[in-house]
Design a protein around this motif. Structure first.
Motif, PDB file in Angstrom:
ATOM      1  N   UNK A  17       9.834 -27.504   3.433  1.00 49.37           N
ATOM      2  CA  UNK A  17       9.723 -27.003   2.572  1.00 49.37           C
ATOM      3  C   UNK A  17       8.160 -25.887   3.082  1.00 49.37           C
ATOM      4  N   UNK A  18       7.277 -27.019   4.673  1.00 47.47           N
ATOM      5  CA  UNK A  18       6.487 -26.014   5.150  1.00 47.47           C
ATOM      6  C   UNK A  18       6.606 -24.851   4.953  1.00 47.47           C
ATOM      7  N   UNK A  19       7.274 -24.577   6.245  1.00 46.65           N
ATOM      8  CA  UNK A  19       7.968 -23.370   6.539  1.00 46.65           C
ATOM      9  C   UNK A  19       8.392 -22.518   5.535  1.00 46.65           C
ATOM     10  N   UNK A  20       8.684 -22.560   4.570  1.00 47.51           N
ATOM     11  CA  UNK A  20       8.589 -21.585   3.210  1.00 47.51           C
ATOM     12  C   UNK A  20       7.317 -21.633   3.096  1.00 47.51           C
ATOM     13  N   UNK A  21       6.669 -21.491   2.350  1.00 45.92           N
ATOM     14  CA  UNK A  21       5.414 -21.972   2.223  1.00 45.92           C
ATOM     15  C   UNK A  21       4.777 -21.082   3.171  1.00 45.92           C
ATOM     16  N   UNK A  22       4.866 -21.113   3.816  1.00 39.63           N
ATOM     17  CA  UNK A  22       4.136 -19.929   5.055  1.00 39.63           C
ATOM     18  C   UNK A  22       4.730 -18.751   5.323  1.00 39.63           C
ATOM     19  N   UNK A  23       6.044 -18.700   5.181  1.00 38.21           N
ATOM     20  CA  UNK A  23       6.874 -17.529   5.242  1.00 38.21           C
ATOM     21  C   UNK A  23       6.236 -16.764   3.916  1.00 38.21           C
ATOM     22  N   UNK A  24       6.412 -17.553   2.371  1.00 36.31           N
ATOM     23  CA  UNK A  24       5.826 -16.760   1.351  1.00 36.31           C
ATOM     24  C   UNK A  24       4.235 -16.001   2.204  1.00 36.31           C
ATOM     25  N   UNK A  25       3.505 -16.549   2.404  1.00 36.02           N
ATOM     26  CA  UNK A  25       2.035 -16.363   2.402  1.00 36.02           C
ATOM     27  C   UNK A  25       2.401 -15.229   3.295  1.00 36.02           C
ATOM     28  N   UNK A  26       2.605 -15.047   4.559  1.00 30.76           N
ATOM     29  CA  UNK A  26       2.871 -14.226   5.161  1.00 30.76           C
ATOM     30  C   UNK A  26       3.740 -12.811   4.792  1.00 30.76           C
ATOM     31  N   UNK A  27       4.948 -12.877   4.003  1.00 33.52           N
ATOM     32  CA  UNK A  27       4.811 -12.485   3.710  1.00 33.52           C
ATOM     33  C   UNK A  27       4.176 -11.276   2.216  1.00 33.52           C
ATOM     34  N   UNK A  28       4.125 -11.787   1.897  1.00 34.24           N
ATOM     35  CA  UNK A  28       2.383 -11.448   0.537  1.00 34.24           C
ATOM     36  C   UNK A  28       1.205 -11.078   1.314  1.00 34.24           C
ATOM     37  N   UNK A  29       0.809 -11.358   1.622  1.00 34.30           N
ATOM     38  CA  UNK A  29      -0.155 -10.450   2.775  1.00 34.30           C
ATOM     39  C   UNK A  29       0.193  -9.039   3.327  1.00 34.30           C
ATOM     40  N   UNK A  30       1.454  -9.439   3.229  1.00 35.21           N
ATOM     41  CA  UNK A  30       2.059  -7.859   4.758  1.00 35.21           C
ATOM     42  C   UNK A  30       2.139  -6.880   3.615  1.00 35.21           C
ATOM     43  N   UNK A  31       2.680  -7.244   2.089  1.00 36.73           N
ATOM     44  CA  UNK A  31       3.179  -6.263   0.988  1.00 36.73           C
ATOM     45  C   UNK A  31       1.269  -5.890   0.626  1.00 36.73           C
ATOM     46  N   UNK A  32       0.586  -7.065   0.281  1.00 36.51           N
ATOM     47  CA  UNK A  32      -0.858  -6.278  -0.242  1.00 36.51           C
ATOM     48  C   UNK A  32      -1.447  -5.512   0.935  1.00 36.51           C
ATOM     49  N   UNK A  33      -1.214  -5.894   2.514  1.00 34.24           N
ATOM     50  CA  UNK A  33      -2.138  -4.615   3.521  1.00 34.24           C
ATOM     51  C   UNK A  33      -1.032  -3.321   3.329  1.00 34.24           C
ATOM     52  N   UNK A  34      -0.227  -3.645   2.883  1.00 28.52           N
ATOM     53  CA  UNK A  34       0.994  -2.204   2.583  1.00 28.52           C
ATOM     54  C   UNK A  34       0.023  -1.543   1.324  1.00 28.52           C
ATOM     55  N   UNK A  35      -0.573  -1.617   0.374  1.00 28.38           N
ATOM     56  CA  UNK A  35      -0.761  -1.174  -0.081  1.00 28.38           C
ATOM     57  C   UNK A  35      -2.442  -0.634  -0.406  1.00 28.38           C
ATOM     58  N   UNK A  36      -2.852  -0.594   0.417  1.00 30.29           N
ATOM     59  CA  UNK A  36      -4.040   0.022   1.298  1.00 30.29           C
ATOM     60  C   UNK A  36      -3.715   1.772   0.924  1.00 30.29           C
ATOM     61  N   UNK A  37      -5.220   2.393   1.122  1.00 29.92           N
ATOM     62  CA  UNK A  37      -4.705   3.521   0.920  1.00 29.92           C
ATOM     63  C   UNK A  37      -5.507   4.137   2.495  1.00 29.92           C
ATOM     64  N   UNK A  38      -5.462   3.254   3.136  1.00 27.72           N
ATOM     65  CA  UNK A  38      -6.315   3.556   4.584  1.00 27.72           C
ATOM     66  C   UNK A  38      -4.874   4.172   5.661  1.00 27.72           C
ATOM     67  N   UNK A  39      -4.390   4.839   5.281  1.00 30.85           N
ATOM     68  CA  UNK A  39      -3.206   5.320   6.249  1.00 30.85           C
ATOM     69  C   UNK A  39      -2.952   6.633   5.651  1.00 30.85           C
ATOM     70  N   UNK A  40      -3.674   7.437   4.541  1.00 34.03           N
ATOM     71  CA  UNK A  40      -3.543   8.572   3.873  1.00 34.03           C
ATOM     72  C   UNK A  40      -4.157   9.493   4.835  1.00 34.03           C
ATOM     73  N   UNK A  41      -3.181  10.402   5.158  1.00 30.49           N
ATOM     74  CA  UNK A  41      -3.868  12.176   5.949  1.00 30.49           C
ATOM     75  C   UNK A  41      -5.081  12.144   5.313  1.00 30.49           C
TER      76      UNK A  41
END
Length: 139
Positions: A17-41
């Motif tokens: 369960x500890x590993x599932x929580x860690x993986x969920x946190x990492x996935x959530x942070x990745x999804x949120x960071x991909x929504x930023x517009x800093x890579x726009x041309x």
């Protein structure tokens, strides 16, 4: 088993369960960071010197219009070739045939150009030199 041992086991890294929580946190942070517009041309803007030839030319619009429009030949500093463009292509500049011009312009290379237009925009900063072409004859 003591309370302390149970507590250690409960938060242990080997606990699935500890590993599932860690993986969920990492996935959530990745999804949120991909929504930023800093890579726009972004548009590329620079000031350049452009020469304008005294002889007008005829250009066909890039969108396939069969009717030609009046044009002018321009050459950017350090360029070898002249480019034929429409007479209204340099914003703020009024072309008159029979004169050579040296202009200071702001060149913008558009990151997201219109589908039916150019990816380059020119804006007049200053007219540096105007010279009458003595060999020019208006037909």
């Amino acid at each position: 088993m003591s309370i302390m041992q149970r507590e250690e086991r409960r938060i242990s890294k080997s606990n699935p369960y500890f590993m599932v929580v860690i993986m969920a946190c990492l996935l959530g942070m990745t999804c949120l960071s991909s929504c930023l517009n800093d890579d726009e041309d972004a548009d590329v803007v620079k000031s350049i010197i452009v020469e304008v030839d005294s002889h007008p030319c005829t250009v066909y619009p890039p969108w396939g219009e069969p009717t030609p429009i009046p044009g002018m030949s321009i050459k950017e500093e350090n360029a070898k070739e002249w480019e034929d463009v429409g007479q209204g292509r340099i914003e703020g500049f009024t072309y008159e045939s029979g004169y050579f011009y040296t202009l200071s312009v702001r060149k913008t290379i558009l990151a997201n150009p219109p589908a039916d237009g150019s990816d380059v925009r020119y804006q007049l900063i200053d007219v540096l030199k105007i010279e009458k072409d003595s060999s020019y004859k208006d037909d």
